[in-house]
Design a protein around this motif. Structure first.
Motif, PDB file in Angstrom:
ATOM      1  N   LEU A 146       0.834  -1.201   0.000  1.00  0.00           N
ATOM      2  CA  LEU A 146       0.000   0.000   0.000  1.00  0.00           C
ATOM      3  C   LEU A 146       0.868   1.250   0.000  1.00  0.00           C
ATOM      4  O   LEU A 146       1.735   1.405   0.856  1.00  0.00           O
ATOM      5  N   TRP A 147       0.635   2.130  -0.962  1.00  0.00           N
ATOM      6  CA  TRP A 147       1.273   3.448  -1.001  1.00  0.00           C
ATOM      7  C   TRP A 147       0.175   4.483  -1.102  1.00  0.00           C
ATOM      8  O   TRP A 147      -0.791   4.315  -1.855  1.00  0.00           O
ATOM      9  N   CYS A 148       0.306   5.553  -0.326  1.00  0.00           N
ATOM     10  CA  CYS A 148      -0.721   6.594  -0.313  1.00  0.00           C
ATOM     11  C   CYS A 148      -0.111   7.937   0.072  1.00  0.00           C
ATOM     12  O   CYS A 148       1.070   8.025   0.413  1.00  0.00           O
ATOM     13  N   LEU A 149      -0.935   8.959   0.011  1.00  0.00           N
ATOM     14  CA  LEU A 149      -0.540  10.297   0.430  1.00  0.00           C
ATOM     15  C   LEU A 149      -0.744  10.434   1.936  1.00  0.00           C
ATOM     16  O   LEU A 149      -1.648   9.817   2.500  1.00  0.00           O
ATOM     17  N   PRO A 150       0.067  11.266   2.594  1.00  0.00           N
ATOM     18  CA  PRO A 150      -0.126  11.476   4.032  1.00  0.00           C
ATOM     19  C   PRO A 150      -1.404  12.264   4.306  1.00  0.00           C
ATOM     20  O   PRO A 150      -1.706  13.243   3.626  1.00  0.00           O
ATOM     21  N   LYS A 151      -2.158  11.798   5.310  1.00  0.00           N
ATOM     22  CA  LYS A 151      -3.412  12.465   5.679  1.00  0.00           C
ATOM     23  C   LYS A 151      -3.911  11.890   6.987  1.00  0.00           C
ATOM     24  O   LYS A 151      -3.476  10.827   7.409  1.00  0.00           O
TER      25      LYS A 151
END
Length: 146
Positions: A38-43
């Motif tokens: 899983l890769w995502c934007l910080p939030k």
């Protein structure tokens, strides 16, 4: 889950941390769970009494280890999810951010990996289509091709 299930609002905030390398290429920060791919934007979710803008700055700092300056707003992702018999109407606010300090080795425990990636690679790697749209908007604003 039925149409009569209770509905609640949920809000998160974060964004795209970017930098331009000496060769002109743009990189952005991705947060990941390597065992899940899983890769995502910080939030993340605002704390009590915290604005979405404040939450975005704090969440980016906590999840990446980087100190950042908030730039222009990129957009809002909207989607629905269910949990505990409740339907949630989720809104995730995203901004552009530039690193002003910090160190990725200081990121929190939520993700086991934080890395810089060329923006086109990041666009391919993120798990969720709606985050790809935010990255595409960042690329448009930064005047780079994906």
């Amino acid at each position: 889950m039925t149409i009569d299930s209770p509905v609640r609002d949920a809000v998160s905030a974060g964004g795209v941390v970017w930098r331009r390398r000496p060769d002109g290429a743009v990189e952005i920060v991705l947060c990941g769970r390597s065992n899940e791919g899983l890769w995502c934007l910080p939030k993340g979710t605002p704390d009590r009494g915290e604005s979405v803008e404040q939450a975005a700055l704090r969440e980016v700092r906590e999840e990446t280890g980087l100190e950042v300056a908030r730039g222009e707003k990129l957009g809002i992702i909207r989607y629905w999810f269910t949990a505990g018999g409740v339907r949630f109407r989720k809104r995730v606010h995203h901004w552009l951010f530039q690193q002003t300090g910090g160190d990725m080795s200081d990121h929190d425990h939520e993700f086991d990996a934080v890395r810089w990636a060329p923006i086109a690679e990041a666009h391919r790697l993120v798990k969720y289509e709606n985050e790809r749209a935010i990255i595409a908007e960042a690329a448009r604003r930064l005047e780079v091709d994906l």
